[in-house]
Design a protein around this motif. Structure first.
Motif, mmCIF file in Angstrom:
data_model
loop_
_atom_site.group_PDB
_atom_site.id
_atom_site.type_symbol
_atom_site.label_atom_id
_atom_site.label_comp_id
_atom_site.label_asym_id
_atom_site.label_seq_id
_atom_site.Cartn_x
_atom_site.Cartn_y
_atom_site.Cartn_z
ATOM 1 N N PHE A 147 1.192 -0.948 0.424
ATOM 2 C CA PHE A 147 0.126 0.209 -0.060
ATOM 3 C C PHE A 147 0.872 1.197 0.385
ATOM 4 O O PHE A 147 2.050 1.908 0.987
ATOM 5 C CB PHE A 147 -0.689 0.250 0.792
ATOM 6 N N GLU A 148 0.219 2.088 -0.959
ATOM 7 C CA GLU A 148 1.280 3.122 -1.187
ATOM 8 C C GLU A 148 0.790 4.518 -1.140
ATOM 9 O O GLU A 148 -0.776 4.685 -1.148
ATOM 10 C CB GLU A 148 2.046 3.351 -2.098
ATOM 11 N N GLY A 149 1.055 5.751 -1.414
ATOM 12 C CA GLY A 149 -0.064 6.691 -1.208
ATOM 13 C C GLY A 149 0.873 7.982 -0.202
ATOM 14 O O GLY A 149 1.506 7.808 0.901
ATOM 15 N N LEU A 150 0.282 9.300 -0.367
ATOM 16 C CA LEU A 150 0.788 10.638 0.863
ATOM 17 C C LEU A 150 0.123 10.059 2.058
ATOM 18 O O LEU A 150 -0.547 9.269 2.319
ATOM 19 C CB LEU A 150 0.364 11.873 0.131
ATOM 20 N N ASP A 151 1.006 10.942 3.293
ATOM 21 C CA ASP A 151 0.904 10.319 4.404
ATOM 22 C C ASP A 151 -0.547 10.500 4.211
ATOM 23 O O ASP A 151 -1.622 11.659 3.652
ATOM 24 C CB ASP A 151 1.320 10.913 4.773
ATOM 25 N N ALA A 152 -1.267 10.138 5.573
ATOM 26 C CA ALA A 152 -2.873 10.128 6.215
ATOM 27 C C ALA A 152 -3.970 9.741 5.058
ATOM 28 O O ALA A 152 -5.091 10.541 4.966
ATOM 29 C CB ALA A 152 -3.058 11.787 6.218
ATOM 30 N N THR A 153 -3.364 9.510 3.778
ATOM 31 C CA THR A 153 -4.721 8.418 2.352
ATOM 32 C C THR A 153 -5.468 7.386 3.600
ATOM 33 O O THR A 153 -6.361 6.839 2.558
ATOM 34 C CB THR A 153 -3.663 8.292 1.656
ATOM 35 N N GLY A 154 -4.397 6.602 4.635
ATOM 36 C CA GLY A 154 -5.643 5.900 5.211
ATOM 37 C C GLY A 154 -4.588 4.022 4.931
ATOM 38 O O GLY A 154 -5.286 3.407 5.556
ATOM 39 N N LEU A 168 -1.083 -0.724 -4.554
ATOM 40 C CA LEU A 168 -2.386 -0.141 -4.337
ATOM 41 C C LEU A 168 -1.912 1.470 -3.909
ATOM 42 O O LEU A 168 -1.052 1.092 -3.186
ATOM 43 C CB LEU A 168 -3.453 -0.740 -3.315
ATOM 44 N N LEU A 169 -2.358 1.926 -4.291
ATOM 45 C CA LEU A 169 -2.057 3.496 -4.593
ATOM 46 C C LEU A 169 -3.976 4.348 -3.759
ATOM 47 O O LEU A 169 -3.934 4.688 -4.473
ATOM 48 C CB LEU A 169 -1.427 4.566 -5.488
ATOM 49 N N LEU A 170 -3.678 4.356 -2.237
ATOM 50 C CA LEU A 170 -4.475 5.417 -2.033
ATOM 51 C C LEU A 170 -4.628 6.929 -1.983
ATOM 52 O O LEU A 170 -2.939 7.690 -1.825
ATOM 53 C CB LEU A 170 -4.641 4.065 -0.903
ATOM 54 N N THR A 171 -4.956 6.863 -2.839
ATOM 55 C CA THR A 171 -5.230 8.806 -3.526
ATOM 56 C C THR A 171 -6.991 9.108 -2.745
ATOM 57 O O THR A 171 -7.718 8.767 -2.795
ATOM 58 C CB THR A 171 -4.910 9.031 -4.378
ATOM 59 N N ALA A 210 2.551 22.196 3.114
ATOM 60 C CA ALA A 210 2.836 23.518 3.395
ATOM 61 C C ALA A 210 2.883 23.666 1.658
ATOM 62 O O ALA A 210 2.776 24.658 0.583
ATOM 63 C CB ALA A 210 3.984 24.281 3.588
ATOM 64 N N ASN A 211 3.103 22.153 0.817
ATOM 65 C CA ASN A 211 3.689 22.991 -0.990
ATOM 66 C C ASN A 211 2.411 21.807 -1.664
ATOM 67 O O ASN A 211 2.586 20.433 -2.031
ATOM 68 C CB ASN A 211 5.010 22.499 -0.465
ATOM 69 N N SER A 212 1.899 22.973 -2.219
ATOM 70 C CA SER A 212 0.764 20.853 -2.923
ATOM 71 C C SER A 212 1.962 20.617 -4.139
ATOM 72 O O SER A 212 1.002 19.814 -4.780
ATOM 73 C CB SER A 212 -0.846 22.322 -2.961
ATOM 74 N N LEU A 213 2.696 21.770 -4.495
ATOM 75 C CA LEU A 213 2.564 21.005 -6.000
ATOM 76 C C LEU A 213 4.216 19.897 -5.695
ATOM 77 O O LEU A 213 4.089 19.118 -6.135
ATOM 78 C CB LEU A 213 3.769 22.063 -6.407
ATOM 79 N N PHE A 214 4.543 19.913 -4.595
ATOM 80 C CA PHE A 214 5.282 19.229 -4.220
ATOM 81 C C PHE A 214 4.693 18.048 -3.948
ATOM 82 O O PHE A 214 5.055 16.790 -4.288
ATOM 83 C CB PHE A 214 6.540 19.932 -2.917
ATOM 84 N N ARG A 215 3.533 18.033 -2.965
ATOM 85 C CA ARG A 215 2.492 16.558 -3.134
ATOM 86 C C ARG A 215 2.133 16.006 -4.649
ATOM 87 O O ARG A 215 1.809 15.272 -4.788
ATOM 88 C CB ARG A 215 1.102 16.528 -2.693
ATOM 89 N N GLN A 216 1.280 17.135 -4.842
ATOM 90 C CA GLN A 216 1.260 16.258 -6.262
ATOM 91 C C GLN A 216 2.593 16.315 -7.160
ATOM 92 O O GLN A 216 2.281 15.006 -8.589
ATOM 93 C CB GLN A 216 1.131 17.834 -8.025
ATOM 94 N N ARG A 217 3.897 16.502 -6.819
ATOM 95 C CA ARG A 217 5.043 15.856 -7.707
ATOM 96 C C ARG A 217 4.809 14.154 -7.550
ATOM 97 O O ARG A 217 5.180 13.340 -7.588
ATOM 98 C CB ARG A 217 5.600 16.430 -7.696
ATOM 99 N N VAL A 218 4.679 14.155 -5.900
ATOM 100 C CA VAL A 218 4.952 12.838 -4.827
ATOM 101 C C VAL A 218 3.630 12.437 -5.598
ATOM 102 O O VAL A 218 3.965 10.804 -6.254
ATOM 103 C CB VAL A 218 4.832 12.887 -3.645
ATOM 104 N N GLU A 219 2.452 12.314 -5.795
ATOM 105 C CA GLU A 219 1.185 11.719 -6.525
ATOM 106 C C GLU A 219 1.868 11.168 -8.173
ATOM 107 O O GLU A 219 1.517 9.834 -7.841
ATOM 108 C CB GLU A 219 0.203 12.269 -6.202
ATOM 109 N N GLU A 220 2.248 11.994 -8.527
ATOM 110 C CA GLU A 220 2.778 12.164 -9.671
ATOM 111 C C GLU A 220 3.462 11.177 -10.045
ATOM 112 O O GLU A 220 3.387 9.169 -11.283
ATOM 113 C CB GLU A 220 2.871 13.269 -11.012
ATOM 114 N N SER A 221 4.536 11.013 -9.664
ATOM 115 C CA SER A 221 5.483 10.197 -9.687
ATOM 116 C C SER A 221 5.352 8.620 -8.952
ATOM 117 O O SER A 221 5.939 7.964 -9.296
ATOM 118 C CB SER A 221 6.613 9.779 -8.580
ATOM 119 N N TYR A 222 4.575 8.172 -8.148
ATOM 120 C CA TYR A 222 4.333 7.059 -7.767
ATOM 121 C C TYR A 222 3.109 6.870 -9.296
ATOM 122 O O TYR A 222 3.042 5.746 -9.232
ATOM 123 C CB TYR A 222 2.975 7.529 -6.932
ATOM 124 N N ARG A 223 1.791 7.124 -9.864
ATOM 125 C CA ARG A 223 1.503 7.320 -10.917
ATOM 126 C C ARG A 223 2.386 6.628 -12.252
ATOM 127 O O ARG A 223 2.117 5.501 -12.966
ATOM 128 C CB ARG A 223 1.012 7.829 -11.713
#
Ligand SMILES: Nc1ncnc2c1ncn2[C@@H]1O[C@H](COP(=O)(O)OP(=O)(O)O)[C@@H](O)[C@H]1O
Ligand SMILES: Nc1ccn([C@@H]2O[C@H](COP(=O)(O)OP(=O)(O)O)[C@@H](O)[C@H]2O)c(=O)n1
Length: 239
Positions: free
Chosen positions: A48-55, A164-167, A193-206
């Motif tokens: 299971f993958e995903g950003l912090d607090a995705t569950g 599985l990538l949780l989003t 603090a940085n929503s662009l960073f978050r988007q880059r992490v998620e896109e890298s997962y994808r």
């Protein structure tokens, strides 16, 4: 690049700093004890993958209970006491630590998967996605192109059967973070603090391939998410 993508490369990196950082020597000692090119047992290995607090913690625990499985995480418990030391180090050393965690974890997966289904909270994809996202700035368009080798799984690292990538949408993620109110790693604080960073992490997962992540919408209730996840496991892993 900051992320070493083979056991040999990360050992070399840790050796270079072992005199200054005793914990690097300790990680190297553990790595020495792990045979290379670990093979999986006959039970499925599900990440299971995903950003912090995705569950991830919530769903991995529930899946483990449901399948009578073994729950593991990266970095593994045997090195997690040194995590804060490496989080404060320069990026290449920090990345070597997390990469090493995955290779040490691979030995645990090899053993566990001969006994029961193995459920894993973060593995290589997390190490790679955060590393890739940190090395660029700005929009997702500025990430390395989709076919770049940074998105490849390391050749010498045990592969899972299903990732599985949780989003969840950013607003729901913040609500969950606030509910939980746990201490954050430095990187997670920056991420918030940085929503662009978050988007880059998620896109890298994808963009990760071989194995790729399968995305799961984790915004519904815990029960709904568990149901979806169990169906996917049933469909993809015969056991
Ligand atoms: N499907 C869900 N709906 C609502 N809240 C959830 C759901 N899954 C998890 N949570 C809550 O969100 C917070 C973060 O979940 P957690 O499992 O700790 O995420 P992670 O391990 O990915 O950081 C926790 O407080 C948890 O109880
Ligand atoms: N397999 C892993 C796990 C975490 N990490 C790093 O650890 C951070 C996330 O860890 P965390 O403690 O917030 O994760 P949770 O398990 O709390 O969701 C990221 O900033 C990654 O850099 C990694 O590189 N590789």
């Amino acid at each position: 690049r900051a992320l070493p993508t083979s056991a040999g490369a990360l050992r070399q990196r840790l050796r270079q700093c072992a005199e200054r950082i005793p914990e690097a020597e300790a990680v190297l000692d553990l790595l020495e004890k792990c045979p290379e090119h670990q093979k999986k047992g006959s039970f499925p290995v599900i990440v299971f993958e995903g950003l912090d607090a995705t569950g991830k913690t919530t769903v991995t625990q529930a899946v483990k209970d449901n399948l009578n499985g073994i729950l593991l995480r990266s970095p593994p418990a045997c090195i997690s006491q040194w995590r804060t030391v490496f989080d404060d180090e320069r990026t290449p050393i920090k990345r070597a630590f997390y990469a090493a965690g995955n290779y040490i974890l691979a030995s645990e997966i090899a053993k566990a998967s001969t006994q029961a289904p193995v459920i894993i909270d973060r593995y290589w994809h997390s190490t790679a996605a955060y590393a890739i996202a940190t090395e660029t700035s700005g929009e997702v368009q500025d990430l390395p192109p989709a076919q770049d080798e940074v998105y490849q799984w390391p050749e010498d690292l045990l592969k899972p059967d299903l990732v599985l990538l949780l989003t969840v949408d950013p607003e729901e993620r913040v609500r969950r973070l606030q509910h939980r109110g746990l201490e954050k790693t430095k990187e997670e604080a920056e991420l918030e603090a940085n929503s662009l960073f978050r988007q880059r992490v998620e896109e890298s997962y994808r963009r990760m391939v071989n194995p790729a992540c399968q995305e799961v919408d984790a915004s519904p209730s815990k029960e709904e998410v568990l149901k979806t996840v169990l169906q996917l496991i049933k469909k993809h892993c015969a056991f």
